[in-house]
Design a protein around this motif. Structure first.
Motif, PDB file in Angstrom:
ATOM      1  N   ARG A 104       1.000  -1.153   0.004  1.00 17.13           N
ATOM      2  CA  ARG A 104      -0.007  -0.041   0.125  1.00 17.13           C
ATOM      3  C   ARG A 104       0.848   1.172   0.077  1.00 17.13           C
ATOM      4  N   ARG A 105       0.249   2.293  -0.303  1.00 18.03           N
ATOM      5  CA  ARG A 105       1.020   3.618  -0.042  1.00 18.03           C
ATOM      6  C   ARG A 105       1.120   3.974   1.351  1.00 18.03           C
ATOM      7  N   LEU A 106       2.219   4.374   1.634  1.00 16.98           N
ATOM      8  CA  LEU A 106       2.681   4.736   3.143  1.00 16.98           C
ATOM      9  C   LEU A 106       3.402   6.057   3.095  1.00 16.98           C
ATOM     10  N   VAL A 107       2.805   6.822   4.071  1.00 21.10           N
ATOM     11  CA  VAL A 107       3.519   8.208   4.406  1.00 21.10           C
ATOM     12  C   VAL A 107       4.163   8.338   5.812  1.00 21.10           C
ATOM     13  N   ILE A 108       5.283   8.234   5.799  1.00 14.36           N
ATOM     14  CA  ILE A 108       6.039   8.417   7.396  1.00 14.36           C
ATOM     15  C   ILE A 108       6.376   9.640   7.556  1.00 14.36           C
ATOM     16  N   VAL A 109       5.611  10.150   8.594  1.00 17.41           N
ATOM     17  CA  VAL A 109       5.747  11.730   8.902  1.00 17.41           C
ATOM     18  C   VAL A 109       6.441  11.681  10.415  1.00 17.41           C
ATOM     19  N   ARG A 110       7.884  12.244  10.181  1.00 13.91           N
ATOM     20  CA  ARG A 110       8.812  12.454  11.234  1.00 13.91           C
ATOM     21  C   ARG A 110       9.148  13.813  11.612  1.00 13.91           C
ATOM     22  N   GLU A 111       9.082  13.898  12.968  1.00 12.56           N
ATOM     23  CA  GLU A 111       9.409  15.075  13.553  1.00 12.56           C
ATOM     24  C   GLU A 111       8.769  16.279  13.194  1.00 12.56           C
ATOM     25  N   LEU A 112       7.504  16.370  13.165  1.00 11.61           N
ATOM     26  CA  LEU A 112       6.786  17.394  12.919  1.00 11.61           C
ATOM     27  C   LEU A 112       6.865  18.674  13.683  1.00 11.61           C
ATOM     28  N   THR A 113       6.953  19.921  13.130  1.00 11.19           N
ATOM     29  CA  THR A 113       7.203  21.023  13.819  1.00 11.19           C
ATOM     30  C   THR A 113       8.601  21.453  14.293  1.00 11.19           C
ATOM     31  N   LYS A 114       9.567  20.409  14.170  1.00 10.77           N
ATOM     32  CA  LYS A 114      10.560  20.443  14.615  1.00 10.77           C
ATOM     33  C   LYS A 114      12.020  20.742  13.450  1.00 10.77           C
ATOM     34  N   LEU A 115      13.308  20.704  13.857  1.00  9.92           N
ATOM     35  CA  LEU A 115      14.228  21.121  12.864  1.00  9.92           C
ATOM     36  C   LEU A 115      14.309  20.158  11.793  1.00  9.92           C
ATOM     37  N   HIS A 116      14.062  18.838  12.131  1.00  8.74           N
ATOM     38  CA  HIS A 116      14.371  17.814  11.284  1.00  8.74           C
ATOM     39  C   HIS A 116      12.964  17.227  10.677  1.00  8.74           C
ATOM     40  N   GLU A 117      12.039  17.946  10.539  1.00  8.27           N
ATOM     41  CA  GLU A 117      10.663  17.686  10.059  1.00  8.27           C
ATOM     42  C   GLU A 117      10.825  17.051   8.806  1.00  8.27           C
ATOM     43  N   GLU A 118      10.344  15.929   8.459  1.00 11.44           N
ATOM     44  CA  GLU A 118      10.376  15.191   7.031  1.00 11.44           C
ATOM     45  C   GLU A 118       9.152  14.522   6.952  1.00 11.44           C
ATOM     46  N   VAL A 119       8.650  14.278   5.484  1.00 10.78           N
ATOM     47  CA  VAL A 119       7.704  13.498   5.080  1.00 10.78           C
ATOM     48  C   VAL A 119       8.132  12.682   3.925  1.00 10.78           C
ATOM     49  N   GLU A 173      -2.510   3.942   3.285  1.00  5.91           N
ATOM     50  CA  GLU A 173      -3.576   3.895   2.491  1.00  5.91           C
ATOM     51  C   GLU A 173      -4.728   3.087   2.842  1.00  5.91           C
ATOM     52  N   GLY A 174      -5.992   3.325   2.987  1.00  6.03           N
ATOM     53  CA  GLY A 174      -7.019   2.205   3.027  1.00  6.03           C
ATOM     54  C   GLY A 174      -6.916   1.169   1.829  1.00  6.03           C
ATOM     55  N   ALA A 175      -7.671   0.090   2.416  1.00  5.77           N
ATOM     56  CA  ALA A 175      -7.765  -1.128   1.202  1.00  5.77           C
ATOM     57  C   ALA A 175      -8.565  -0.543  -0.092  1.00  5.77           C
ATOM     58  N   ALA A 176      -8.510  -0.867  -1.053  1.00  8.12           N
ATOM     59  CA  ALA A 176      -9.150  -0.509  -2.454  1.00  8.12           C
ATOM     60  C   ALA A 176     -10.563  -0.515  -2.081  1.00  8.12           C
ATOM     61  N   HIS A 177     -11.172  -1.375  -1.701  1.00  5.44           N
ATOM     62  CA  HIS A 177     -12.623  -1.617  -1.433  1.00  5.44           C
ATOM     63  C   HIS A 177     -12.753  -2.610  -0.268  1.00  5.44           C
ATOM     64  N   PRO A 178     -13.926  -2.514   0.414  1.00  6.28           N
ATOM     65  CA  PRO A 178     -13.994  -3.569   1.290  1.00  6.28           C
ATOM     66  C   PRO A 178     -14.161  -4.893   0.583  1.00  6.28           C
ATOM     67  N   SER A 179     -13.629  -5.817   1.271  1.00  6.25           N
ATOM     68  CA  SER A 179     -13.401  -7.239   0.710  1.00  6.25           C
ATOM     69  C   SER A 179     -14.656  -7.556  -0.323  1.00  6.25           C
TER      70      SER A 179
END
Ligand code: SAM
Length: 274
Positions: free
Chosen positions: A180-195, A221-227
Motif C-alpha cells: 500500500r501507499r505509506l507516508v512516514i511523517v517524522r519530527e513534525l514542527t521540529k528542525l528535522h521535520e520530514e515527510v 492508504e486504506g484497502a481499495a474497497h471492502p473485501s
C-alpha cells in the motif's frame, strides 16, 4: 474560573505553537495535572508562569484521578496537559475526562497540536474519512488481532510508532495489508521535520537495518474497497445524491462517495452535477 476541568493541548515540538488561550488557561487555573511535571515545568518556565502541579500518569491515574475530581468538585479549576499534543489522545487523560463527565463536572478544551491530525493533513492520502489506530500493542496476540481487524479497512489509517519498533511494525503491516501507499511523517514542527512518501514494501527494504530517528506517525492508504465489494458508478452517484439532499455540496458529496466506493471523485461529480 471555578470548578472545572480544562484540557489544554501543548506543542509537539515547537514552542511557538503555544496559543494565547493556552497561556491564559495555564495562568488562570488553580492547579495543573501533568503527565510528567518536569516537562510541564519547562513549559511554565518558558511562559514565566508559576502554578501548583500534580502528576497524573498511567500508574497513578485511578487514585490521583479521584483526588483531582474531588478538588474540582470543591470549586478548583484544573488544567490537564500531557507531555506533548492533546491530552487524552494516546496519552493519560482519557479516564480523567470520563471520571469528570460521570461526576457531572464541567469540561472545556483549549485545542492544540495533535501529531495524528497534522500527519494526516500533510500525507496527501485521502482525508475525507480516516481511522486513528494509536500504537500497535507489543503483546503478540493483541497485535495480531488489531492487524487482522484492519485488513479490509477502506479508510486511511493513522498509527503512532516508536522508531526502534518501526522495522518489525512495517514487516507486520506489509504481511497483513499487502503493499500500500505509506507516508512516514517524522519530527513534525521540529528542525528535522520530514515527510517520506513511499510504499510498505519499499519501506520494509529501506528500514530493515536502520530506523529513522525521532518521533514518527505512519499514515497508510486504506484497502481499495471492502473485501469482495465492488461499486458501480450509478451506486456511487446515488450515495452522493443522498448526501446532497441533506445539504452537502455536489463537490463534497462526490468526494465522500469516492472515498466510500473507491471510484473517482471526478466521475461521480460528472454524474451528480448534470
Ligand atoms: N497526545 C499526543 C498528540 O496529541 O499527538 C500524542 C502522544 S503519543 C504518547 C506520542 C506519539 O505521538 C509519538 O510516539 C509519535 O508517534 C507521535 N508524535 C508526537 N509528536 C510528534 C512529532 N513532533 N512528530 C511526529 N510524531 C509525533
Amino acid at each position: 474560573m471555578a470548578g472545572r476541568l480544562i484540557l489544554v493541548g501543548t506543542p509537539i515540538g515547537n514552542l511557538s505553537d503555544i496559543s494565547a488561550r493556552v497561556e491564559q488557561a495555564l495562568k488562570e487555573c488553580d492547579f495543573i495535572a501533568a503527565e510528567d511535571t518536569r516537562v510541564t515545568l519547562r513549559l511554565l518556565n518558558h511562559l514565566g508562569i508559576k502554578k501548583p502541579l500534580v502528576s497524573y500518569y498511567e500508574h497513578n491515574k485511578r487514585e490521583r484521578g479521584a483526588q483531582i475530581c474531588k478538588r474540582i468538585m470543591a470549586g478548583e479549576s484544573c488544567v490537564l496537559v500531557s507531555d506533548a499534543g492533546m491530552p487524552a489522545i494516546s496519552d493519560p487523560g482519557e479516564e480523567l475526562v470520563a471520571m469528570c463527565s460521570e461526576s457531572g463536572i464541567e469540561i472545556s478544551v483549549v485545542p492544540g497540536p495533535n501529531a495524528a491530525i497534522a500527519a494526516l493533513a500533510i500525507s496527501g492520502l485521502p482525508t475525507g474519512r480516516f481511522t486513528f489506530e494509536g500504537f500497535l500493542s507489543m503483546n503478540r496476540r493483541s497485535r495480531r488481532e488489531h492487524l487482522e481487524s484492519i485488513k479490509n479497512e477502506p479508510r486511511t489509517m493513522v498509527f503512532y510508532e516508536a522508531p526502534h519498533k518501526l522495522p518489525a511494525t512495517l514487516e507486520d503491516l506489509l504481511k497483513t495489508l499487502g503493499d500500500r501507499r505509506l507516508v512516514i511523517v517524522r519530527e513534525l514542527t521540529k528542525l528535522h521535520e520530514e515527510v517520506i512518501r513511499t510504499t510498505l514494501s519499499e519501506a520494509v527494504l529501506r528500514y530493515r537495518d536502520e530506523s529513522p530517528r525521532g518521533e514518527i506517525v505512519l499514515v497508510i492508504e486504506g484497502a481499495a474497497h471492502p473485501s469482495g465489494q465492488e461499486f458501480t458508478l450509478e451506486q456511487a452517484a446515488e450515495a452522493a445524491a443522498a448526501l446532497m439532499e441533506q445539504g452537502v455540496s455536489a463537490s463534497e458529496a462526490a468526494k465522500r462517495a469516492a472515498v466510500e466506493t473507491g471510484l473517482r471523485k471526478s466521475d461521480i461529480y460528472r454524474v451528480v452535477s448534470r
